[in-house]
Design an enzyme around this catalytic site. Structure first.
Site, PDB file in Angstrom:
ATOM      1  N   ARG A  41      45.876  40.003  52.134  1.00 11.20           N
ATOM      2  CA  ARG A  41      44.400  40.359  51.840  1.00 11.20           C
ATOM      3  C   ARG A  41      43.634  39.386  52.703  1.00 11.20           C
ATOM      4  O   ARG A  41      43.514  38.208  52.542  1.00 11.20           O
ATOM      5  CB  ARG A  41      44.360  40.333  50.372  1.00 11.20           C
ATOM      6  CG  ARG A  41      42.812  40.796  50.214  1.00 11.20           C
ATOM      7  CD  ARG A  41      42.766  40.729  48.643  1.00 11.20           C
ATOM      8  NE  ARG A  41      41.428  41.291  48.261  1.00 11.20           N
ATOM      9  CZ  ARG A  41      40.418  40.498  47.761  1.00 11.20           C
ATOM     10  NH1 ARG A  41      40.361  39.476  47.867  1.00 11.20           N
ATOM     11  NH2 ARG A  41      39.165  41.145  47.603  1.00 11.20           N
ATOM     12  N   ARG A  63      27.650  39.008  37.751  1.00 15.61           N
ATOM     13  CA  ARG A  63      26.598  39.422  39.001  1.00 15.61           C
ATOM     14  C   ARG A  63      25.409  40.099  38.679  1.00 15.61           C
ATOM     15  O   ARG A  63      25.811  41.169  37.935  1.00 15.61           O
ATOM     16  CB  ARG A  63      27.235  39.636  40.092  1.00 15.61           C
ATOM     17  CG  ARG A  63      28.378  38.681  40.980  1.00 15.61           C
ATOM     18  CD  ARG A  63      28.744  39.241  42.126  1.00 15.61           C
ATOM     19  NE  ARG A  63      29.867  38.389  42.531  1.00 15.61           N
ATOM     20  CZ  ARG A  63      31.262  39.061  42.865  1.00 15.61           C
ATOM     21  NH1 ARG A  63      31.386  40.341  42.505  1.00 15.61           N
ATOM     22  NH2 ARG A  63      32.163  38.112  43.259  1.00 15.61           N
ATOM     23  N   ASN A  79      48.301  37.367  48.727  1.00 14.42           N
ATOM     24  CA  ASN A  79      46.790  37.160  48.629  1.00 14.42           C
ATOM     25  C   ASN A  79      46.363  35.582  48.292  1.00 14.42           C
ATOM     26  O   ASN A  79      46.814  35.154  47.219  1.00 14.42           O
ATOM     27  CB  ASN A  79      46.260  37.994  47.390  1.00 14.42           C
ATOM     28  CG  ASN A  79      44.930  37.969  47.192  1.00 14.42           C
ATOM     29  OD1 ASN A  79      44.211  37.228  47.712  1.00 14.42           O
ATOM     30  ND2 ASN A  79      44.346  38.835  46.066  1.00 14.42           N
ATOM     31  N   HIS A 124      35.735  45.226  48.028  1.00 11.13           N
ATOM     32  CA  HIS A 124      36.619  46.296  47.260  1.00 11.13           C
ATOM     33  C   HIS A 124      37.088  47.364  48.111  1.00 11.13           C
ATOM     34  O   HIS A 124      37.470  48.338  47.282  1.00 11.13           O
ATOM     35  CB  HIS A 124      35.832  46.907  46.124  1.00 11.13           C
ATOM     36  CG  HIS A 124      35.603  45.672  44.787  1.00 11.13           C
ATOM     37  ND1 HIS A 124      34.614  45.887  43.969  1.00 11.13           N
ATOM     38  CD2 HIS A 124      36.168  44.494  44.702  1.00 11.13           C
ATOM     39  CE1 HIS A 124      34.697  44.655  43.162  1.00 11.13           C
ATOM     40  NE2 HIS A 124      35.713  44.035  43.338  1.00 11.13           N
ATOM     41  N   GLY A 162      39.577  47.169  35.862  1.00 12.12           N
ATOM     42  CA  GLY A 162      39.882  46.919  34.320  1.00 12.12           C
ATOM     43  C   GLY A 162      38.769  48.000  33.408  1.00 12.12           C
ATOM     44  O   GLY A 162      39.419  48.328  32.367  1.00 12.12           O
ATOM     45  N   HIS A 222      34.513  51.664  40.939  1.00  9.07           N
ATOM     46  CA  HIS A 222      35.338  50.573  40.779  1.00  9.07           C
ATOM     47  C   HIS A 222      34.761  49.550  39.664  1.00  9.07           C
ATOM     48  O   HIS A 222      33.786  48.435  39.929  1.00  9.07           O
ATOM     49  CB  HIS A 222      35.714  49.811  42.185  1.00  9.07           C
ATOM     50  CG  HIS A 222      36.624  48.431  41.673  1.00  9.07           C
ATOM     51  ND1 HIS A 222      37.950  48.426  42.460  1.00  9.07           N
ATOM     52  CD2 HIS A 222      36.439  47.426  41.135  1.00  9.07           C
ATOM     53  CE1 HIS A 222      38.405  47.289  42.202  1.00  9.07           C
ATOM     54  NE2 HIS A 222      37.464  46.457  41.433  1.00  9.07           N
ATOM     55  N   GLU A 268      45.705  47.682  45.060  1.00  6.27           N
ATOM     56  CA  GLU A 268      45.323  46.959  46.570  1.00  6.27           C
ATOM     57  C   GLU A 268      46.689  46.401  46.905  1.00  6.27           C
ATOM     58  O   GLU A 268      46.715  46.553  48.234  1.00  6.27           O
ATOM     59  CB  GLU A 268      44.325  46.040  46.147  1.00  6.27           C
ATOM     60  CG  GLU A 268      42.845  46.632  45.680  1.00  6.27           C
ATOM     61  CD  GLU A 268      42.048  45.351  45.169  1.00  6.27           C
ATOM     62  OE1 GLU A 268      41.357  44.942  46.042  1.00  6.27           O
ATOM     63  OE2 GLU A 268      41.958  45.128  43.856  1.00  6.27           O
TER      64      GLU A 268
END
Ligand code: AMP
Length: 400
Positions: free
Chosen positions: A91, A240, A7, A180, A331, A207, A385
């Site tokens: 990724r 965000r 990644n 995601h 998380g 998620h 992932e």
């Protein structure tokens, strides 16, 4: 079969070496501050002390070479030679409208990743640099690109089309993509297996992490997902705003003499639970602590977060004409029983109920947290992932 998962960010490169027979992580780590003074490699092998090497890492190719050295080192290595690595999975943020699945990298794939630099300006260039660094450091080794947008490409036209003039879709591919995707793909499939749901199960995956998104899928195929052209759309997140009336941007520009880029930066980096709580933190634990101590803004931020998730669950239940399972991951979703409980309080109309004791006891491991008579299965499924990338890479390269 051993797969290296990479990644690559603009100044970092994270990796995991996964043994596909057992799906165990043999080693993992990261190179940080690539191209910046103070760079280092941290290499972790279970049961051993972390190996840290502070050394200049001027570019990603040097980072990959350091990772190779660490993996074959006599003391802290886990393989004898890089020949033992069968393929590398990367990724990649944006595959645009071209890729709805992972793919073995060739010159065409690199060209498309480059074409979508505009849509993933922070990630796609770094992801491509990571691929090219592996090609240079391990010539002849197969590289696979796993796109974060691929899962969302299954969305039907009515879900991905913005209600703006059609020419913008035609000219600039402005539409909803969703992000995601690798996580939603992994978790929705794991949920079907773990919950013994049946092949055509209607699943909503929440998620909930620092970045937060939600997806609706039938049999693991995406019906809708909350992020859009960029990851700004949808749920309230750590920093965000998620969904917002675009006119708010114009209003702030006019009132404060800011330009659109500055306001978008505020929506991306200073909003969400951080902004709503008056600047306490992007971390839900800090905001929760403040709320418990009586901070009103912190409480409103968490209430609004839960409320937004609940509204999306309602919308996605309607979109699928039902729901078999609601799944929490990332998380907050994996660790925060209180937030899960708060969201599930809205679900009485679905006949969905969680067992509070099981909910409280479930942290970071797969669990069914709904009551035996709940009409909807509610689950916690940790996302992975890297494993999803490794599985795709193994499948695509097994017969090369
Ligand atoms: P992620 O982006 O998936 O790595 O999630 C990171 C976020 O998860 C952090 O910012 C925390 O807010 C949140 N988190 C992690 N553990 C907990 C916990 N035990 N309770 C509440 N939030 C948590």
């Amino acid at each position: 079969m051993k797969i290296l998962v990479i990644n690559a960010g603009s100044s970092s490169l994270k990796y995991q070496l996964i043994d596909m027979e057992t799906e165990a992580v043999l080693a993992k780590g990261a190179c940080e501050r690539i191209g910046i003074p103070g760079s280092k490699l941290t290499h972790k092998v279970s049961g051993k002390e972390d190996f840290v090497k502070e050394t200049p890492i001027p570019e990603h190719k040097v980072a990959v070479e350091l990772v190779m050295e660490a993996l074959i080192d006599a003391d802290h290595g886990v393989i004898k030679s890089t020949d033992e690595i069968d393929a590398v999975g990367h990724r990649v943020l944006h595959g645009g409208t071209v890729y709805c699945d992972s793919i073995v990298v060739n010159e065409d794939v690199k060209r498309i990743i480059r074409e979508y630099f505009d849509l993933g300006p922070l990630h796609n260039p770094a992801n491509l640099t990571g691929i090219e660094a592996c090609e240079a450091a391990m010539p002849g080794k197969a590289n696979v690109a796993v796109f974060d947008t691929a899962f969302g490409m299954a969305m039907p036209e009515k879900a991905y089309t913005y209600a703006i003039p059609h020419e913008y879709l035609e000219k600039y591919s402005i539409r909803r993509y969703g992000f995601h995707g690798t996580s939603h793909n992994f978790v929705s499939h794991e949920a079907i297996q773990f919950g013994a749901l049946g092949d055509n199960a209607k699943v909503i995956v929440c998620h909930l992490g620092n970045g937060a998104s939600i997806s609706a899928s039938i049999g693991g195929k995406c019906v809708d997902t909350s992020m859009g052209l960029t990851p700004l759309e949808g749920l309230i997140m750590g920093s965000r705003s998620g969904d917002i009336d675009p006119a708010v941007a114009q209003y702030i520009c006019n009132k404060e003499g800011k330009d659109i880029n500055e306001v978008l930066n505020i929506f991306n980096k200073q909003s969400g639970i951080l902004g709503m709580s008056g600047g306490i933190s992007t971390d839900f634990r800090d905001v929760q602590k403040a709320a418990d101590e009586g901070n009103h803004l912190a409480k409103v931020a968490l209430d609004a977060f839960a409320y937004r998730v609940a509204k999306y669950i309602g919308a996605y239940t309607a979109a699928m004409n039902g729901v078999d399972a609601i799944v929490f991951t990332a998380g907050v979703g994996e660790n925060d029983a209180r937030m899960r409980g708060q969201i599930m309080e809205y679900m009485g109309y679905l006949g969905a109920a969680i067992d509070e004791d099981i909910n409280k006891a479930s942290r970071g491991k797969e669990a069914v947290i709904s009551t035996a008579d709940s009409k909807v299965k509610v689950m916690v499924i940790p996302t992975n992932e890297e494993l999803m990338i490794a599985r795709d890479t193994a499948n695509l390269t097994a017969n090369l």
